[in-house]
Structures are given as structure tokens and as C-alpha cells.
Design a protein around this motif. Structure first.
Motif, PDB file in Angstrom:
ATOM      1  N   ARG A 233     -61.904  93.945  -6.735  1.00 37.86           N
ATOM      2  CA  ARG A 233     -61.663  92.846  -5.816  1.00 37.86           C
ATOM      3  C   ARG A 233     -60.272  92.270  -6.088  1.00 37.86           C
ATOM      4  NH1 ARG A 233     -64.360  92.103  -1.366  1.00 37.86           N
ATOM      5  NH2 ARG A 233     -63.755  89.896  -1.443  1.00 37.86           N
ATOM      6  N   SER A 234     -59.584  91.872  -5.042  1.00 41.68           N
ATOM      7  CA  SER A 234     -58.267  91.259  -5.188  1.00 41.68           C
ATOM      8  C   SER A 234     -58.438  89.799  -5.588  1.00 41.68           C
ATOM      9  CB  SER A 234     -57.489  91.356  -3.866  1.00 41.68           C
ATOM     10  OG  SER A 234     -56.245  90.702  -3.970  1.00 41.68           O
ATOM     11  N   LYS A 235     -57.867  89.451  -6.731  1.00 41.92           N
ATOM     12  CA  LYS A 235     -57.985  88.082  -7.241  1.00 41.92           C
ATOM     13  C   LYS A 235     -56.625  87.577  -7.691  1.00 41.92           C
ATOM     14  CE  LYS A 235     -62.751  88.776  -8.815  1.00 41.92           C
ATOM     15  NZ  LYS A 235     -63.673  88.759  -9.975  1.00 41.92           N
ATOM     16  N   GLU A 236     -56.455  86.275  -7.642  1.00 40.35           N
ATOM     17  CA  GLU A 236     -55.228  85.679  -8.143  1.00 40.35           C
ATOM     18  C   GLU A 236     -55.561  84.433  -8.945  1.00 40.35           C
ATOM     19  OE1 GLU A 236     -52.902  84.852  -4.658  1.00 40.35           O
ATOM     20  OE2 GLU A 236     -53.792  82.865  -4.402  1.00 40.35           O
ATOM     21  N   ALA A 237     -54.676  84.116  -9.873  1.00 39.67           N
ATOM     22  CA  ALA A 237     -54.872  82.923 -10.700  1.00 39.67           C
ATOM     23  C   ALA A 237     -54.765  81.677  -9.835  1.00 39.67           C
ATOM     24  CB  ALA A 237     -53.834  82.880 -11.809  1.00 39.67           C
ATOM     25  N   GLN A 238     -55.694  80.756  -9.998  1.00 44.33           N
ATOM     26  CA  GLN A 238     -55.631  79.507  -9.248  1.00 44.33           C
ATOM     27  C   GLN A 238     -54.536  78.594  -9.794  1.00 44.33           C
ATOM     28  OE1 GLN A 238     -59.901  78.427  -9.600  1.00 44.33           O
ATOM     29  NE2 GLN A 238     -59.965  78.498  -7.377  1.00 44.33           N
ATOM     30  N   MET A 261     -51.859  87.947  -9.426  1.00 44.55           N
ATOM     31  CA  MET A 261     -51.386  87.721  -8.061  1.00 44.55           C
ATOM     32  C   MET A 261     -51.746  88.915  -7.196  1.00 44.55           C
ATOM     33  SD  MET A 261     -47.267  88.473  -8.508  1.00 44.55           S
ATOM     34  CE  MET A 261     -47.065  87.492  -9.994  1.00 44.55           C
ATOM     35  N   SER A 262     -51.585  88.753  -5.892  1.00 42.42           N
ATOM     36  CA  SER A 262     -51.766  89.857  -4.966  1.00 42.42           C
ATOM     37  C   SER A 262     -50.814  90.988  -5.316  1.00 42.42           C
ATOM     38  CB  SER A 262     -51.507  89.385  -3.533  1.00 42.42           C
ATOM     39  OG  SER A 262     -51.289  90.486  -2.666  1.00 42.42           O
ATOM     40  N   GLY A 263     -51.273  92.210  -5.101  1.00 37.11           N
ATOM     41  CA  GLY A 263     -50.418  93.369  -5.360  1.00 37.11           C
ATOM     42  C   GLY A 263     -49.550  93.738  -4.181  1.00 37.11           C
ATOM     43  N   MET A 307     -43.412  84.104  -7.067  1.00 36.97           N
ATOM     44  CA  MET A 307     -43.792  85.484  -6.762  1.00 36.97           C
ATOM     45  C   MET A 307     -45.217  85.548  -6.240  1.00 36.97           C
ATOM     46  SD  MET A 307     -42.441  88.603  -6.913  1.00 36.97           S
ATOM     47  CE  MET A 307     -43.095  88.804  -5.255  1.00 36.97           C
ATOM     48  N   GLN A 308     -46.115  84.755  -6.828  1.00 35.85           N
ATOM     49  CA  GLN A 308     -47.504  84.733  -6.355  1.00 35.85           C
ATOM     50  C   GLN A 308     -47.568  84.251  -4.917  1.00 35.85           C
ATOM     51  OE1 GLN A 308     -50.430  81.598  -7.252  1.00 35.85           O
ATOM     52  NE2 GLN A 308     -51.552  83.127  -8.451  1.00 35.85           N
ATOM     53  N   ARG A 314     -47.131  87.798   2.024  1.00 34.01           N
ATOM     54  CA  ARG A 314     -46.907  89.170   2.490  1.00 34.01           C
ATOM     55  C   ARG A 314     -48.231  89.885   2.742  1.00 34.01           C
ATOM     56  NH1 ARG A 314     -42.684  93.013   2.112  1.00 34.01           N
ATOM     57  NH2 ARG A 314     -43.418  95.178   1.993  1.00 34.01           N
ATOM     58  N   ALA A 315     -49.186  89.704   1.821  1.00 35.85           N
ATOM     59  CA  ALA A 315     -50.487  90.345   1.983  1.00 35.85           C
ATOM     60  C   ALA A 315     -51.187  89.859   3.252  1.00 35.85           C
ATOM     61  CB  ALA A 315     -51.361  90.080   0.762  1.00 35.85           C
TER      62      ALA A 315
END
Length: 341
Positions: A233-238, A261-263, A307-308, A314-315
Motif C-alpha cells: 500500500r502507498s503510505k506517507e509520513a503524516q 512519501m509517494s514514489g 519533496m513529499q 504529482r501522484a
């Protein structure tokens, strides 16, 4: 023939930084990095999965503590006392828990929550693999190819991963029923551990798009050994920061533990290496670990937050099929660790 003209994004990395952009398989990169380590360094894989905390001894050295409360000894024994824990334990990070909560251990009632602590699910599943096969003569060498389903929902990528190898990556967004609001996740009723079923389900999903434009991806998936497929699953730091180190200066974060972050820009591993270089340079250039970690955090947090943010934007655009995607290659590659530190 008959297809719309592709959107081309030139690679300006060498022009921006003086160094070429290189696509490397993870297995090759890990091997190369391992070869750079001093002979005395012992690398232990899959060790310490029961790490729960740390304690500071009377002489200031550190012990890693297991869930049972016992100290976890290094094998072979460390040649010098441990003075700093570098938390590079990925998006699901116990070290980030210590930093964000100000605690040096994880209470028993909190241990199950660590898998989701300070993480936001971005509503997509990402699947990828590397195949010992080239895209073919009809594809330009050194180019990454992509396809975005009209209206969003599925994004497909394939490109070079070293001599004679190709990587592919598929991102599939959750589907939401507009009437009921119910959200359905791809593979929600199947186990990601049965990779044969994952491969078949993925091929069915690609086939359902009803276009030969994405054949480059389905051909690569067909040639893939199911055991090599990675699905997550795609996850990112809050929260990134405000500090990447504990108040006592004993633990510091790098990599996804610091900035999951998103890839979408493919910068997760690049930022991990960049962060490691900055941390090492800060330690080298400062008189104490405490001042080094303060400098490292002050530099790293703002860049990673930016960057995040850009990766998430972008995603979101890419998954909607939008083509006016911002290119931030110059901003990424012109970062000079030595100069900034």
C-alpha cells in the motif's frame, strides 16, 4: 501507429548536476553498497524484529531492548560502545515512534499500532518487479515508458534496470462508489502473500483497460517470476519533523523512517542516500553528536517536506491522467551536500 503522440520528458540530470542519472536494481545497489563497507563491518539481515526500545547505560552507551525487556546483543560483539542509533527502519518505523512520542520504549498496549503510527494511506496499491528481459527493439534504449488510464485509476511504468533487465511498476487507485461512498481496494479479498494470484489479478486488471497501449507493461508482467513481485500500500509520513532525532541525541532517522512519501518521483531511495550523506557530513563537521543532529534536522526537514508535497501532487495528477506534470529534476539534483552542510 494510430496512437496519440507520447508526452516526452527529457532527462536533464547530467546537465543539472554534472552526473548522469542511473537506474539500478535494488539487489545490485545493495551489493555495491555492501562492498563499500569496511571489512570489519558485519551486516546482519532480518535481525532485531522484536526491537521495542533502547536504554542509556551509566557510561552513556546504548543498549537495544527487545519486547521481553532484555538487551539485544550484536553478533559478533561490537568493537566499541554504541553511542548513536541510526533509525533506517522504513516507513513502519519504531524509531520514529520514539522520536514523535518522546518515549524510549513502546508500551505493550501500543505495539500493534506501530504498523500504522504516523502514517497516512494514500489510497493506492503499488506493485513492481524486475525482469531479466529488455523491452524490445521498438523501444528507445534508456527511456522509461508510462501509461495513465483515462480518468485515472491505473498507472503503468516500465524502464531500464541494468543491462538486460527491465523494471515495471503498476499503481492502482482505490475505487469509490459515488452512490454509496464505499471504497474498494484492488486485491482487498486476496492475500498479497499468494503471488501467483497477485500476478493473475494484475494481468486481468491490465487487460480490463482494453487498450494495446499498455502491452509493454503486460508483456513484462507475463515474463515475471511471481516470487519477485513486491506489492505494498502507498503510505506517507503524516509528520516530518520538527526534529529527526530524539531529545537525548541517541536516535536519528534517515530514509523512509524520516520522510516516507509517494514514489511518484522515485526519490525514496535517492533521498535515503542523500540523507545518509548529510548525516555523516554533519557528524564529521560538528564538535558533538548533539550539534550534528540539530544541524542535520534543520537541513533535512524542510527539503523532505517539500519533496513529499511535490510527490503527492504529482501522484494525484498522474492518477487522473493529467499531462501537465511539473518537472523538478533540477531542484532535486542540484542539491550539494557538502556545500549545504
Amino acid at each position: 501507429p494510430g496512437m496519440s503522440d507520447p508526452m516526452m520528458q527529457p532527462d536533464t540530470t547530467e546537465e543539472d548536476s554534472g552526473l548522469p542519472q542511473v537506474f539500478v536494481r535494488w539487489s545490485v545497489l545493495r551489493s555495491n553498497l555492501n562492498d563499500l563497507l569496511a571489512p570489519a563491518v558485519d551486516v546482519q539481515l532480518n535481525a532485531g524484529s522484536d526491537i521495542c526500545g533502547y536504554e542509556v547505560a551509566g557510561d552513556g552507551s546504548l543498549n537495544i531492548i527487545s519486547e521481553s525487556g532484555a538487551a539485544i546483543a550484536s553478533t559478533p560483539p561490537a568493537s566499541a560502545p554504541t553511542s548513536l542509533i541510526v533509525g533506517a527502519d522504513g516507513a513502519v518505523s519504531k524509531c520514529r515512534y520514539w522520536i514523535q512520542t518522546g518515549q524510549s520504549d513502546i508500551p505493550a498496549m501500543e505495539r500493534e499500532k506501530v504498523n500504522t503510527f504516523d502514517l497516512a494511506d494514500t489510497g493506492r496499491i503499488n506493485l513492481k518487479a524486475v525482469v531479466p528481459k529488455s523491452l524490445g527493439d521498438s523501444f528507445e534504449e534508456g527511456h522509461t515508458y508510462s501509461y495513465f488510464a483515462p480518468g485515472g485509476g491505473v498507472a503503468c511504468f516500465a524502464g531500464p534496470a541494468g543491462d538486460g533487465h527491465t523494471y515495471w511498476a503498476i499503481s492502482i487507485a482505490d475505487e469509490k462508489d459515488e452512490e454509496t461512498g464505499q471504497v474498494t481496494q484492488f486485491m482487498a479479498n486476496k492475500s498479497n502473500s499468494d503471488l501467483n494470484k497477485v500476478k493473475l489479478a494484475l494481468l486481468d486488471k491490465i487487460s480490463s483497460l482494453g487498450t494495446d497501449t499498455v502491452k509493454f507493461a503486460s508483456d513484462m508482467i507475463e515474463a515475471t517470476d511471481p516470487k519477485t513481485i513486491y506489492a505494498t500500500r502507498s503510505k506517507e509520513a503524516q509528520n516530518i519533523g520538527p526534529s529527526l532525532a530524539t531529545n537525548d541525541g541517541k536516535v536519528v532517522l534517515v530514509g523512509d523512517a524520516a520522510h516516507a512519501m509517494s514514489g511518484a518521483y522515485g526519490q525514496n531511495p535517492n533521498f535515503a542516500l542523500e540523507g545518509a550523506a548529510e548525516l555523516a557530513t554533519c557528524i564529521r563537521n560538528n564538535g558533538s553528536i548533539e550539534s550534528a543532529l540539530q544541524k542535520y534536522s534543520s537541513m533535512r526537514v524542510d527539503r523532505c517536506v517539500e519533496m513529499q508535497k511535490r510527490s503527492a501532487e504529482r501522484a494525484a495528477k498522474a492518477m487522473k491522467g493529467e499531462k501537465d506534470l511539473e518537472d523538478v529534476s533540477a531542484w532535486i539534483h542540484r542539491w550539494d551536500v557538502e556545500k549545504n552542510v
